[in-house]
Design a protein around this motif. Structure first.
Motif, PDB file in Angstrom:
ATOM      1  N   UNK A   1      16.585  92.439 -19.095  1.00  0.00           N
ATOM      2  CA  UNK A   1      16.425  92.710 -17.662  1.00  0.00           C
ATOM      3  C   UNK A   1      16.783  94.154 -17.334  1.00  0.00           C
ATOM      4  N   UNK A   2      16.090  94.664 -16.343  1.00  0.00           N
ATOM      5  CA  UNK A   2      16.396  96.001 -15.846  1.00  0.00           C
ATOM      6  C   UNK A   2      16.646  95.905 -14.347  1.00  0.00           C
ATOM      7  N   UNK A   3      17.077  96.993 -13.770  1.00  0.00           N
ATOM      8  CA  UNK A   3      17.291  97.033 -12.328  1.00  0.00           C
ATOM      9  C   UNK A   3      15.985  96.694 -11.600  1.00  0.00           C
ATOM     10  N   UNK A   4      14.871  97.084 -12.184  1.00  0.00           N
ATOM     11  CA  UNK A   4      13.569  96.800 -11.584  1.00  0.00           C
ATOM     12  C   UNK A   4      13.336  95.297 -11.416  1.00  0.00           C
ATOM     13  N   UNK A   5      13.959  94.478 -12.273  1.00  0.00           N
ATOM     14  CA  UNK A   5      13.785  93.034 -12.219  1.00  0.00           C
ATOM     15  C   UNK A   5      14.498  92.393 -11.034  1.00  0.00           C
ATOM     16  N   UNK A   6      15.409  93.114 -10.413  1.00  0.00           N
ATOM     17  CA  UNK A   6      16.121  92.562  -9.260  1.00  0.00           C
ATOM     18  C   UNK A   6      15.204  92.538  -8.040  1.00  0.00           C
ATOM     19  N   UNK A   7      15.386  91.550  -7.179  1.00  0.00           N
ATOM     20  CA  UNK A   7      14.612  91.550  -5.932  1.00  0.00           C
ATOM     21  C   UNK A   7      14.931  92.805  -5.112  1.00  0.00           C
ATOM     22  N   UNK A   8      13.955  93.262  -4.340  1.00  0.00           N
ATOM     23  CA  UNK A   8      14.136  94.470  -3.530  1.00  0.00           C
ATOM     24  C   UNK A   8      15.374  94.375  -2.645  1.00  0.00           C
TER      25      UNK A   8
ATOM     26  N   UNK B   1      30.806  95.913  -6.795  1.00  0.00           N
ATOM     27  CA  UNK B   1      29.396  96.207  -7.051  1.00  0.00           C
ATOM     28  C   UNK B   1      29.056  95.879  -8.502  1.00  0.00           C
ATOM     29  N   UNK B   2      29.925  96.273  -9.404  1.00  0.00           N
ATOM     30  CA  UNK B   2      29.698  95.966 -10.821  1.00  0.00           C
ATOM     31  C   UNK B   2      29.648  94.472 -11.069  1.00  0.00           C
ATOM     32  N   UNK B   3      30.523  93.738 -10.416  1.00  0.00           N
ATOM     33  CA  UNK B   3      30.535  92.290 -10.568  1.00  0.00           C
ATOM     34  C   UNK B   3      29.258  91.644 -10.057  1.00  0.00           C
ATOM     35  N   UNK B   4      28.777  92.109  -8.930  1.00  0.00           N
ATOM     36  CA  UNK B   4      27.526  91.571  -8.387  1.00  0.00           C
ATOM     37  C   UNK B   4      26.353  91.866  -9.312  1.00  0.00           C
ATOM     38  N   UNK B   5      26.296  93.091  -9.795  1.00  0.00           N
ATOM     39  CA  UNK B   5      25.211  93.451 -10.703  1.00  0.00           C
ATOM     40  C   UNK B   5      25.310  92.646 -11.991  1.00  0.00           C
ATOM     41  N   UNK B   6      26.510  92.520 -12.514  1.00  0.00           N
ATOM     42  CA  UNK B   6      26.719  91.743 -13.734  1.00  0.00           C
ATOM     43  C   UNK B   6      26.254  90.303 -13.535  1.00  0.00           C
ATOM     44  N   UNK B   7      26.604  89.718 -12.421  1.00  0.00           N
ATOM     45  CA  UNK B   7      26.203  88.337 -12.141  1.00  0.00           C
ATOM     46  C   UNK B   7      24.686  88.211 -12.092  1.00  0.00           C
ATOM     47  N   UNK B   8      24.043  89.116 -11.365  1.00  0.00           N
ATOM     48  CA  UNK B   8      22.584  89.065 -11.245  1.00  0.00           C
ATOM     49  C   UNK B   8      21.896  89.204 -12.596  1.00  0.00           C
ATOM     50  N   UNK B   9      22.317  90.187 -13.372  1.00  0.00           N
ATOM     51  CA  UNK B   9      21.658  90.442 -14.650  1.00  0.00           C
ATOM     52  C   UNK B   9      21.973  89.341 -15.659  1.00  0.00           C
ATOM     53  N   UNK B  10      23.230  88.887 -15.712  1.00  0.00           N
ATOM     54  CA  UNK B  10      23.585  87.820 -16.653  1.00  0.00           C
ATOM     55  C   UNK B  10      22.808  86.547 -16.329  1.00  0.00           C
ATOM     56  N   UNK B  11      22.701  86.225 -15.057  1.00  0.00           N
ATOM     57  CA  UNK B  11      21.933  85.033 -14.674  1.00  0.00           C
ATOM     58  C   UNK B  11      20.465  85.179 -15.065  1.00  0.00           C
TER      59      UNK B  11
ATOM     60  N   UNK C   1      19.023  86.193 -25.548  1.00  0.00           N
ATOM     61  CA  UNK C   1      19.301  86.263 -24.111  1.00  0.00           C
ATOM     62  C   UNK C   1      20.748  85.892 -23.831  1.00  0.00           C
ATOM     63  N   UNK C   2      21.225  84.834 -24.466  1.00  0.00           N
ATOM     64  CA  UNK C   2      22.618  84.414 -24.288  1.00  0.00           C
ATOM     65  C   UNK C   2      23.558  85.479 -24.847  1.00  0.00           C
TER      66      UNK C   2
ATOM     67  N   UNK D   1      27.421  91.549 -21.969  1.00  0.00           N
ATOM     68  CA  UNK D   1      27.681  92.206 -20.688  1.00  0.00           C
ATOM     69  C   UNK D   1      28.990  91.700 -20.079  1.00  0.00           C
ATOM     70  N   UNK D   2      29.242  90.407 -20.181  1.00  0.00           N
ATOM     71  CA  UNK D   2      30.480  89.850 -19.632  1.00  0.00           C
ATOM     72  C   UNK D   2      31.711  90.411 -20.340  1.00  0.00           C
ATOM     73  N   UNK D   3      31.628  90.475 -21.658  1.00  0.00           N
ATOM     74  CA  UNK D   3      32.755  91.022 -22.435  1.00  0.00           C
ATOM     75  C   UNK D   3      32.961  92.485 -22.116  1.00  0.00           C
ATOM     76  N   UNK D   4      31.888  93.233 -22.059  1.00  0.00           N
ATOM     77  CA  UNK D   4      31.981  94.679 -21.779  1.00  0.00           C
ATOM     78  C   UNK D   4      32.569  94.933 -20.398  1.00  0.00           C
ATOM     79  N   UNK D   5      32.176  94.120 -19.424  1.00  0.00           N
ATOM     80  CA  UNK D   5      32.690  94.276 -18.063  1.00  0.00           C
ATOM     81  C   UNK D   5      34.172  93.952 -17.986  1.00  0.00           C
ATOM     82  N   UNK D   6      34.642  93.085 -18.874  1.00  0.00           N
ATOM     83  CA  UNK D   6      36.044  92.698 -18.855  1.00  0.00           C
ATOM     84  C   UNK D   6      36.983  93.706 -19.496  1.00  0.00           C
TER      85      UNK D   6
END
Length: 94
Positions: free
Chosen positions: A2-9, A56-66, A81-82, A88-93
Motif C-alpha cells: 500500500x501507498x499513500x495513494x491507496x488511502x481515500x481522499x 498522526x503516525x498511529x492513524x496512518x499505521x492503522x490505515x496502512x496495516x488494515x 501482506x501479514x 510496520x507495527x514493530x517499527x512504529x513501536x
C-alpha cells in the motif's frame, strides 16, 4: 504494498491538515526559543507536538496495516501482506 495513494481522499486530506497544524506548532516553538521564552513553556509545546506526531503516525499505521490485511492481493502472497503489517507495527513501536 500500500501507498499513500491507496488511502481515500478524505483520509489523505485529514492527514495533511493535521501535519500542517504540527508544522505550525513547530514554527511556534521555534519562535518561542527565539524570544527566549520559559523552558517549561517550550517543553510543554514540544510534548504537545510529539503527541500530535504520534497520533498522526498511529492513524496512518492503522490505515496502512488494515489495508495490508484487507487487500493482500497487492502483495506476492497473503503471508507477505501479514509480514508487512507486522513489520510496520514493530517499527512504529520502537
Amino acid at each position: 504494498m500500500p501507498t499513500i495513494h491507496d488511502l481515500p481522499d478524505k483520509e489523505r486530506t485529514a492527514l495533511v491538515v493535521r501535519l500542517k497544524r504540527i508544522e505550525g506548532q513547530a514554527r511556534g516553538i521555534q519562535r518561542m526559543i527565539e524570544e527566549d521564552r520559559d523552558c517549561l513553556d517550550v517543553m510543554t509545546q514540544i510534548v504537545a507536538m510529539r503527541a500530535a506526531v504520534n497520533a498522526v503516525g498511529g492513524e496512518l499505521l492503522e490505515e496502512i496495516a488494515l489495508r495490508c490485511l484487507q487487500q493482500p492481493e497487492g502483495f506476492d502472497s497473503p503471508e507477505q501482506a501479514v509480514e508487512q503489517a507486522v513489520h510496520m507495527l514493530v517499527r512504529a513501536g520502537r
